[in-house]
Motif scaffolding. Sequence first.
Motif, PDB file in Angstrom:
ATOM      1  N   THR A  62      -4.090   0.134  -1.637  1.00  0.00           N
ATOM      2  CA  THR A  62      -2.554   0.737  -1.315  1.00  0.00           C
ATOM      3  C   THR A  62      -4.189   1.077  -0.141  1.00  0.00           C
ATOM      4  OG1 THR A  62      -1.075   0.854  -2.400  1.00  0.00           O
ATOM      5  CG2 THR A  62      -1.231   2.566  -0.005  1.00  0.00           C
ATOM      6  N   ILE A  63      -3.973   0.662   1.165  1.00  0.00           N
ATOM      7  CA  ILE A  63      -4.880   0.661   2.225  1.00  0.00           C
ATOM      8  C   ILE A  63      -5.090   2.108   3.004  1.00  0.00           C
ATOM      9  CG2 ILE A  63      -5.696   0.487   4.712  1.00  0.00           C
ATOM     10  CD1 ILE A  63      -6.851  -1.371   1.648  1.00  0.00           C
ATOM     11  N   VAL A  64      -5.096   3.302   3.098  1.00  0.00           N
ATOM     12  CA  VAL A  64      -4.269   4.732   3.698  1.00  0.00           C
ATOM     13  C   VAL A  64      -5.360   4.528   4.894  1.00  0.00           C
ATOM     14  CG1 VAL A  64      -4.619   6.889   3.395  1.00  0.00           C
ATOM     15  CG2 VAL A  64      -4.439   5.984   1.522  1.00  0.00           C
ATOM     16  N   LYS A  65      -4.658   4.517   5.892  1.00  0.00           N
ATOM     17  CA  LYS A  65      -4.450   4.578   7.513  1.00  0.00           C
ATOM     18  C   LYS A  65      -4.800   5.770   8.223  1.00  0.00           C
ATOM     19  CE  LYS A  65      -1.521   3.172   9.120  1.00  0.00           C
ATOM     20  NZ  LYS A  65       0.022   2.535   9.832  1.00  0.00           N
ATOM     21  N   ALA A  66      -5.286   6.055   8.929  1.00  0.00           N
ATOM     22  CA  ALA A  66      -6.194   7.924   8.968  1.00  0.00           C
ATOM     23  C   ALA A  66      -4.634   8.135   9.756  1.00  0.00           C
ATOM     24  CB  ALA A  66      -7.013   8.303  10.710  1.00  0.00           C
ATOM     25  N   LYS A  67      -4.383   9.738   9.605  1.00  0.00           N
ATOM     26  CA  LYS A  67      -3.617  10.879  10.141  1.00  0.00           C
ATOM     27  C   LYS A  67      -3.444  10.582  11.542  1.00  0.00           C
ATOM     28  CE  LYS A  67      -0.075  14.968   9.934  1.00  0.00           C
ATOM     29  NZ  LYS A  67      -0.880  15.963   8.359  1.00  0.00           N
ATOM     30  N   PRO A  68      -2.227  10.480  12.541  1.00  0.00           N
ATOM     31  CA  PRO A  68      -2.054  10.696  14.043  1.00  0.00           C
ATOM     32  C   PRO A  68      -2.097  12.157  15.081  1.00  0.00           C
ATOM     33  CG  PRO A  68      -0.399   9.520  13.068  1.00  0.00           C
ATOM     34  CD  PRO A  68      -1.120   9.535  11.686  1.00  0.00           C
ATOM     35  N   VAL A 124       0.644  -7.302 -11.080  1.00  0.00           N
ATOM     36  CA  VAL A 124       1.387  -6.245 -10.938  1.00  0.00           C
ATOM     37  C   VAL A 124       0.522  -5.772 -10.057  1.00  0.00           C
ATOM     38  CG1 VAL A 124       1.383  -3.849 -12.016  1.00  0.00           C
ATOM     39  CG2 VAL A 124       1.009  -5.704 -13.131  1.00  0.00           C
ATOM     40  N   THR A 125       1.628  -5.838  -8.925  1.00  0.00           N
ATOM     41  CA  THR A 125       1.155  -4.860  -7.822  1.00  0.00           C
ATOM     42  C   THR A 125       2.176  -3.830  -7.603  1.00  0.00           C
ATOM     43  OG1 THR A 125       1.300  -7.057  -6.728  1.00  0.00           O
ATOM     44  CG2 THR A 125       1.485  -5.729  -5.117  1.00  0.00           C
ATOM     45  N   VAL A 126       1.316  -2.074  -6.771  1.00  0.00           N
ATOM     46  CA  VAL A 126       1.595  -1.273  -5.790  1.00  0.00           C
ATOM     47  C   VAL A 126       1.858  -0.923  -4.180  1.00  0.00           C
ATOM     48  CG1 VAL A 126       1.649   1.292  -5.982  1.00  0.00           C
ATOM     49  CG2 VAL A 126       0.739  -0.153  -8.195  1.00  0.00           C
ATOM     50  N   TYR A 127       3.415  -1.704  -4.143  1.00  0.00           N
ATOM     51  CA  TYR A 127       3.830  -1.453  -2.987  1.00  0.00           C
ATOM     52  C   TYR A 127       4.172   0.400  -2.744  1.00  0.00           C
ATOM     53  CZ  TYR A 127       4.308  -6.363  -3.279  1.00  0.00           C
ATOM     54  OH  TYR A 127       4.141  -7.841  -3.897  1.00  0.00           O
ATOM     55  N   PRO A 128       3.974   0.577  -1.012  1.00  0.00           N
ATOM     56  CA  PRO A 128       3.491  -0.459   0.252  1.00  0.00           C
ATOM     57  C   PRO A 128       1.740  -0.270  -0.138  1.00  0.00           C
ATOM     58  CG  PRO A 128       3.162   1.923   0.642  1.00  0.00           C
ATOM     59  CD  PRO A 128       3.680   1.929  -0.547  1.00  0.00           C
ATOM     60  N   LYS A 129       1.805  -1.680   0.569  1.00  0.00           N
ATOM     61  CA  LYS A 129       0.061  -2.352   0.521  1.00  0.00           C
ATOM     62  C   LYS A 129      -0.804  -1.191   1.549  1.00  0.00           C
ATOM     63  CE  LYS A 129      -1.059  -4.845  -1.665  1.00  0.00           C
ATOM     64  NZ  LYS A 129      -1.892  -4.976  -3.014  1.00  0.00           N
ATOM     65  N   VAL A 173       6.888   6.848  -1.847  1.00  0.00           N
ATOM     66  CA  VAL A 173       7.710   6.153  -2.579  1.00  0.00           C
ATOM     67  C   VAL A 173       6.518   5.274  -3.136  1.00  0.00           C
ATOM     68  CG1 VAL A 173       9.128   4.671  -3.890  1.00  0.00           C
ATOM     69  CG2 VAL A 173      10.001   6.896  -2.594  1.00  0.00           C
ATOM     70  N   PHE A 174       6.234   4.784  -3.883  1.00  0.00           N
ATOM     71  CA  PHE A 174       5.059   4.320  -4.226  1.00  0.00           C
ATOM     72  C   PHE A 174       6.070   3.162  -5.706  1.00  0.00           C
ATOM     73  CE2 PHE A 174       1.893   7.297  -3.221  1.00  0.00           C
ATOM     74  CZ  PHE A 174       1.090   6.084  -2.270  1.00  0.00           C
ATOM     75  N   ASN A 209       8.106   6.779   3.333  1.00  0.00           N
ATOM     76  CA  ASN A 209       7.644   6.536   5.019  1.00  0.00           C
ATOM     77  C   ASN A 209       7.820   4.988   4.615  1.00  0.00           C
ATOM     78  OD1 ASN A 209       7.224   8.768   5.757  1.00  0.00           O
ATOM     79  ND2 ASN A 209       5.282   8.643   5.291  1.00  0.00           N
ATOM     80  N   ALA A 210       7.872   4.198   3.711  1.00  0.00           N
ATOM     81  CA  ALA A 210       7.681   2.906   3.467  1.00  0.00           C
ATOM     82  C   ALA A 210       8.506   2.344   2.783  1.00  0.00           C
ATOM     83  CB  ALA A 210       6.701   2.517   3.882  1.00  0.00           C
ATOM     84  N   ALA A 211       9.504   1.319   1.964  1.00  0.00           N
ATOM     85  CA  ALA A 211       9.632   0.562   1.196  1.00  0.00           C
ATOM     86  C   ALA A 211       9.166  -0.498   0.990  1.00  0.00           C
ATOM     87  CB  ALA A 211      11.036   0.506   1.685  1.00  0.00           C
ATOM     88  N   ALA A 212       9.051  -1.134  -0.244  1.00  0.00           N
ATOM     89  CA  ALA A 212       8.365  -1.893  -1.180  1.00  0.00           C
ATOM     90  C   ALA A 212       9.158  -3.265  -0.351  1.00  0.00           C
ATOM     91  CB  ALA A 212       8.055  -2.188  -2.384  1.00  0.00           C
ATOM     92  N   PRO A 213       8.484  -4.776   0.253  1.00  0.00           N
ATOM     93  CA  PRO A 213       9.452  -5.868   0.902  1.00  0.00           C
ATOM     94  C   PRO A 213      10.627  -6.466  -0.401  1.00  0.00           C
ATOM     95  CG  PRO A 213       7.524  -6.458   0.339  1.00  0.00           C
ATOM     96  CD  PRO A 213       7.155  -4.385  -0.007  1.00  0.00           C
ATOM     97  N   ALA A 214      11.638  -6.396  -0.065  1.00  0.00           N
ATOM     98  CA  ALA A 214      12.692  -7.124  -1.408  1.00  0.00           C
ATOM     99  C   ALA A 214      11.750  -8.482  -1.731  1.00  0.00           C
ATOM    100  CB  ALA A 214      13.770  -7.535  -0.780  1.00  0.00           C
TER     101      ALA A 214
END
Length: 204
Positions: free
Chosen positions: A148-154, A25-30, A39-40, A166-171
């Motif tokens: 899911t790794i969270v990057k700092a907001k620019p 079981v995996t949650v995207y995006p990573k 959208v997760f 902002n991102a979609a799960a890879p097909a």
Amino acid sequence: MKKILTLVTCILSVMLFAGIASAHVTVYPKETTQGTYEVFTVRVPTEKDVPTVKVEVKIPAEVNITRFEPKPDWKYELTKDATGKITSVVWTATGNGLSSTEFGEFKMNGKVADDAAQISWKAYQTYQDGSVVEWVGAEGSDKPASVTIVKAKPAGAETDSHGNANAAAPAVGETAQSNISLYFSIAAFILGVAALLISLRKKR
């Protein structure tokens, strides 16, 4: 020659096992960004001979999930805390569930906390025979929780207030095709080296 063929077989077996072992079981995006709406996608493969009939995901404090995409033949129930924040979602099959040759994707939308560093998703997969697989372990364990790794907001970036992803799960097809191509490339390389060694041995 026999030793070379044995080596090739072992390598291919290891690669095949690695591909199977990674099916959890995996949650995207990573990876996502602080303060954004996302959208997760919870991707659930069935790894037993009986169907998956229920999936529960705990919603971490680092994200505020508010919407869920309807999924045919499945219903969902929510648990909330005293403040009204959703703390878990349970999808239950109203049909046959996910068989041993199938996977399912469950989508949810929400906002990532402004101070989040990572989101650890604990999931519980229930099979038709009543057995439950708990995907709650640390990274590298047999049953790890998806992270899911969270990057700092620019600096100076504005947050989208419309809830757009902002991102979609890879097909799945693209991921599988990429892995298969890699495996065949490695196998072809090994066989090429084996042929070269045989040719040099014959010349001697």
